[in-house]
Design a protein around this motif. Structure first.
Motif, PDB file in Angstrom:
ATOM      1  N   ILE A  89      34.967  16.131  11.154  1.00  0.00           N
ATOM      2  CA  ILE A  89      34.916  14.664  11.170  1.00  0.00           C
ATOM      3  C   ILE A  89      35.137  14.108   9.772  1.00  0.00           C
ATOM      4  N   PHE A  90      34.549  14.744   8.765  1.00  0.00           N
ATOM      5  CA  PHE A  90      34.779  14.319   7.380  1.00  0.00           C
ATOM      6  C   PHE A  90      36.275  14.342   7.071  1.00  0.00           C
ATOM      7  N   LEU A  91      36.931  15.430   7.417  1.00  0.00           N
ATOM      8  CA  LEU A  91      38.363  15.563   7.140  1.00  0.00           C
ATOM      9  C   LEU A  91      39.187  14.563   7.947  1.00  0.00           C
ATOM     10  N   SER A  92      38.732  14.230   9.159  1.00  0.00           N
ATOM     11  CA  SER A  92      39.457  13.224   9.948  1.00  0.00           C
ATOM     12  C   SER A  92      39.313  11.839   9.316  1.00  0.00           C
ATOM     13  N   GLU A 116      35.201   0.109   7.298  1.00  0.00           N
ATOM     14  CA  GLU A 116      33.863   0.688   7.095  1.00  0.00           C
ATOM     15  C   GLU A 116      32.951   0.390   8.283  1.00  0.00           C
ATOM     16  N   THR A 117      32.910  -0.858   8.693  1.00  0.00           N
ATOM     17  CA  THR A 117      32.052  -1.252   9.816  1.00  0.00           C
ATOM     18  C   THR A 117      32.428  -0.491  11.082  1.00  0.00           C
ATOM     19  N   ILE A 118      33.712  -0.422  11.357  1.00  0.00           N
ATOM     20  CA  ILE A 118      34.176   0.250  12.572  1.00  0.00           C
ATOM     21  C   ILE A 118      33.899   1.749  12.506  1.00  0.00           C
ATOM     22  N   PHE A 119      34.195   2.374  11.363  1.00  0.00           N
ATOM     23  CA  PHE A 119      33.930   3.805  11.222  1.00  0.00           C
ATOM     24  C   PHE A 119      32.464   4.108  11.489  1.00  0.00           C
ATOM     25  N   LEU A 154      28.536  10.484   6.218  1.00  0.00           N
ATOM     26  CA  LEU A 154      29.906  10.994   6.239  1.00  0.00           C
ATOM     27  C   LEU A 154      30.887   9.961   5.693  1.00  0.00           C
ATOM     28  N   TYR A 155      30.714   8.716   6.090  1.00  0.00           N
ATOM     29  CA  TYR A 155      31.614   7.679   5.591  1.00  0.00           C
ATOM     30  C   TYR A 155      31.439   7.518   4.080  1.00  0.00           C
ATOM     31  N   GLY A 156      30.194   7.507   3.614  1.00  0.00           N
ATOM     32  CA  GLY A 156      29.928   7.370   2.178  1.00  0.00           C
ATOM     33  C   GLY A 156      30.517   8.526   1.378  1.00  0.00           C
ATOM     34  N   ALA A 157      30.368   9.740   1.880  1.00  0.00           N
ATOM     35  CA  ALA A 157      30.931  10.908   1.201  1.00  0.00           C
ATOM     36  C   ALA A 157      32.457  10.825   1.171  1.00  0.00           C
ATOM     37  N   MET A 159      34.296   8.098   1.200  1.00  0.00           N
ATOM     38  CA  MET A 159      34.696   7.070   0.242  1.00  0.00           C
ATOM     39  C   MET A 159      34.510   7.569  -1.195  1.00  0.00           C
ATOM     40  N   HIS A 160      33.455   8.341  -1.423  1.00  0.00           N
ATOM     41  CA  HIS A 160      33.241   8.931  -2.749  1.00  0.00           C
ATOM     42  C   HIS A 160      34.409   9.846  -3.084  1.00  0.00           C
TER      43      HIS A 160
END
Length: 194
Positions: A89-92, A116-119, A154-157, A159-160
């Motif tokens: 999921i991270f890679l997707s 971001e909101t949708i993810f 996951l989203y935060g990572a 974006m980082h």
């Protein structure tokens, strides 16, 4: 019995969504009009409004469906939430973000808050559903909290990684997972020693 949607309706919806995607590669979101979309999709305004409330609703639907299509493709071989699922999921997320970013940088920057909101929402729902199947006896509130934590992390990572890109995304997520596993094991050992 589930009612089937007329294929013509699905085709028209797809035409409108594709027209919007094409336009967003050429123009900034704020400059895209309903007329631009309907002309590109070869439909009239009434048809557009029978499918979408406005261009913001269209944006949300395009992003939601794209996000979930990417995630489902990436994790379709997984049956439970585990390290492999999280990495997939991270890679997707990275793949989707890079794809949007490469298509049109200006639109990508404009869409970032909506993305971001949708993810977060789509992944939260996805993880919640999976977790309830995987741990059916678990308290629903705890499952939802787990889903929120995992989707936001996951989203935060991702974006980082997008901002720093010091390693390949596969290496980044592997290092992150190894760090988490090692910290948890060390902390458990320290607790046991006290």
């Amino acid at each position: 019995m589930e009612k089937q949607i007329d294929p013509r309706i699905l085709r028209t919806r797809k035409l409108i969504m594709n027209a919007f995607i094409e336009l967003s590669m050429k123009k900034e979101f704020k400059n895209i009009t309903i007329k631009d979309i309907t002309t590109a999709a070869t439909v009239n305004r009434a048809t557009f409004y029978s499918h979408f409330i406005d261009k913001y609703d269209l944006l949300e639907k395009v992003l939601s469906e794209s996000v979930m299509r990417e995630v489902i493709q990436e994790v379709s071989t997984h049956e439970v939430i585990n390290e492999g699922t999280i990495e997939a999921i991270f890679l997707s997320i990275i793949k989707f973000q890079k794809s949007i970013s490469n298509q049109c940088r200006r639109s990508y920057e404009t869409f970032t808050p909506q993305i971001e909101t949708i993810f977060k929402k789509e992944h939260q729902d996805f993880f919640s559903e999976w977790a309830q199947k995987q741990w059916p006896n678990q308290n629903k509130t705890e499952v939802e909290a787990f889903a929120v934590m995992l989707s936001w992390a996951l989203y935060g990572a991702a974006m980082h990684w997008m901002k720093n890109q010091t390693t390949q995304p596969e290496e980044y997520v592997k290092q992150l997972m190894d760090f988490i596993k090692n910290r948890i094991n060390i902390d458990k050992e320290n607790v046991n020693l006290i």
